[in-house]
Design an enzyme around this catalytic site. Structure first.
Site, PDB file in Angstrom:
ATOM      1  N   ASP A 114       0.848  -1.203   0.000  1.00  0.00           N
ATOM      2  CA  ASP A 114       0.000   0.000   0.000  1.00  0.00           C
ATOM      3  C   ASP A 114       0.880   1.249   0.000  1.00  0.00           C
ATOM      4  OD1 ASP A 114      -2.481   1.138  -0.025  1.00  0.00           O
ATOM      5  OD2 ASP A 114      -2.926   0.753   2.085  1.00  0.00           O
ATOM      6  N   GLU A 146      -4.717   5.059  -3.457  1.00  0.00           N
ATOM      7  CA  GLU A 146      -6.100   5.519  -3.346  1.00  0.00           C
ATOM      8  C   GLU A 146      -6.403   6.596  -4.385  1.00  0.00           C
ATOM      9  OE1 GLU A 146      -6.970   6.742   0.692  1.00  0.00           O
ATOM     10  OE2 GLU A 146      -6.427   4.768   1.500  1.00  0.00           O
ATOM     11  N   GLU A 212     -14.328   0.509  -1.394  1.00  0.00           N
ATOM     12  CA  GLU A 212     -14.495   0.520   0.069  1.00  0.00           C
ATOM     13  C   GLU A 212     -15.743   1.299   0.461  1.00  0.00           C
ATOM     14  OE1 GLU A 212     -11.006   1.387   2.397  1.00  0.00           O
ATOM     15  OE2 GLU A 212     -12.164   1.512   4.252  1.00  0.00           O
TER      16      GLU A 212
HETATM   17  O1  KIV Z   1      -4.844  -0.194   4.403  1.00  0.00           O
HETATM   18  C1  KIV Z   1      -5.771  -1.002   4.239  1.00  0.00           C
HETATM   19  O2  KIV Z   1      -5.939  -1.973   4.966  1.00  0.00           O
HETATM   20  C2  KIV Z   1      -6.670  -0.757   3.115  1.00  0.00           C
HETATM   21  C3  KIV Z   1      -7.887  -1.609   3.004  1.00  0.00           C
HETATM   22  C4  KIV Z   1      -8.887  -1.257   4.028  1.00  0.00           C
HETATM   23  C5  KIV Z   1      -8.462  -1.516   1.645  1.00  0.00           C
HETATM   24  O3  KIV Z   1      -6.424   0.115   2.337  1.00  0.00           O
END
Ligand code: KIV
Length: 295
Positions: A114, A146, A212
Site C-alpha cells: 500500500d 487511493e 471501500e
Molecule cells: O490499508 C488497508 O488496509 C486498506 C484496506 C482497508 C483496503 O487500504
C-alpha cells in the site's frame, strides 16, 4: 478463487497448459503462485477472489497456507501496528520492513504494498519513485494507491513501468478529513462519481480495484461495467472478490469494528485469557515447573 469444483478448469493433462489456473491452493490444484492474470481469469469465470491484510511474517504464512489469494500490506498498519488513530502519519519507511516480512513469508499469495499518504499525490514521477522502492526493497508483487480520476496519471505512469497497480476508490481512508469522516460513498448521485472513478482507474491500466464502503447496488453496477475485477471492503456481495483487515476479522481490534466486518475468531479474548492464566501461574509458582526447566 476458492476451491469450487464446478468452476475450476478441467483436468485435461493433454494440453500442457496450467491446470485450474485460479481456484484453491497449490495443494488443491490452484496456481503455485497467484499472478495478475489469475485475478482476470477469476472475474471471467465467476470465481471469488479472497484477500486479507497482513503486516508480519507469522500471519502471512498462516493466510498463505490457508489459500488466501492476496495479502495487502495496508497502511491500516497505522491503526493496527503503529498505534496511530488514522493512516495519515504512516510513511513509506514504516511499510517497507512490514511488506518485506510478508512478501518473504508467502509461497503462493500475491502481495500488494500500500502506498501511504504523501507518497504519490505530488504527481506521476513521485508515485513511480515510491512504487519502485516497494518493488525493489520488499519483494511485493504490486502496489495499491487511493483515488480514482485524481490518481489516474499516477496509476498510468506506474503501470507503464511494468508495475501492477491495484486501485482503491469509494471511501478512501487517506482522505478521511476531506470526505468528512467515515462516510459511505456512491449513494444517490454519488454513484456517478464512483462509476467515473472506476472507469478512470481501469483506463489507466489498474489490474483490479478495491471498492471501500459503498452500497451493494453501486458496487454491482461498477462490477458489471468494468473488465477488471472489483474487490469489496464493505461493498457488499456483488463484487469479484472480498478483502478484510485481518485484525477486525479475527477479533483482535480494540474498539469500533465496521458493520461490514464478520468476525471469524475472538483473538483478543483468547490472548487475554492466556495472558491472565500465565500471570497467575507465575505468581503462584506453578510456572515454570520441571517440564519447562533445564536439568
Ligand atoms: O490499508 C488497508 O488496509 C486498506 C484496506 C482497508 C483496503 O487500504
Amino acid at each position: 478463487m476458492s476451491d469450487q469444483p464446478a468452476k475450476t478448469a478441467a483436468s485435461d493433462t493433454s494440453t500442457g497448459v496450467e491446470q485450474n489456473p485460479y481456484g484453491g491452493t497449490a495443494a488443491t490444484g490452484g496456481p503455485k503462485r497467484v499472478r495478475t492474470r489469475h485475478f482476470q481469469n477469476a472475474k471471467r469465470d465467476g470465481i471469488k477472489i479472497t484477500g486479507l491484510t497482513s503486516y508480519d511474517q507469522l500471519t502471512a504464512r498462516i493466510f498463505d497456507e490457508a489459500g488466501i489469494d492476496f495479502l495487502l500490506v495496508g497502511d491500516s498498519a497505522g491503526n493496527n501496528v503503529l498505534g496511530y488513530e488514522t493512516t495519515l502519519p504512516v510513511r513509506v519507511d514504516d511499510l517497507i520492513p512490514l511488506t518485506r516480512a510478508v512478501a518473504g513469508a508467502v509461497k503462493r499469495a500475491f502481495v500488494v504494498a500500500d502506498m501511504p499518504f504523501g507518497s504519490y499525490e505530488n504527481g506521476p514521477e513521485d508515485a513511480l519513485h515510491t512504487a519502485v522502492r516497494f518493488m525493489k526493497e520488499t519483494g511485493a508483487h504490486a502496489v495499491k494507491l487511493e483515488g480514482g480520476e485524481r490518481s489516474q496519471k499516477q496509476i498510468r505512469r506506474i503501470v507503464q513501468a511494468g508495475i501492477p497497480v491495484m486501485a482503491h476508490i469509494g471511501y478512501t481512508p487517506q482522505s478521511e478529513h476531506g470526505l468528512g469522516g467515515h462516510v459511505i460513498q456512491g449513494r444517490g448521485e454519488g454513484v456517478k462519481r464512483l462509476l467515473a472513478d472506476a472507469k478512470a482507474v481501469q483506463d489507466a491500466g489498474a489490474f483490479a480495484v478495491v471498492l471501500e464502503m459503498v452500497p451493494a447496488d453501486a458496487a454491482r453496477q461498477v462490477t458489471e461495467m468494468l473488465q477488471i475485477p472489483t474487490i469489496s471492503v464493505g461493498a457488499g456481495p456483488y463484487t469479484d472478490g472480498q478483502l478484510l483487515v485481518w485484525t477486525d476479522w479475527a477479533g483482535l481490534t480494540i474498539g469500533r469494528v465496521p458493520k461490514f466486518v464478520k468476525q471469524y475468531a475472538n483473538l483478543s479474548g483468547i490472548l487475554s485469557s492466556a495472558a491472565k492464566e500465565w500471570r497467575e501461574d507465575v505468581e503462584s509458582g506453578s510456572y515454570p515447573n520441571s517440564e519447562h526447566s533445564y536439568e
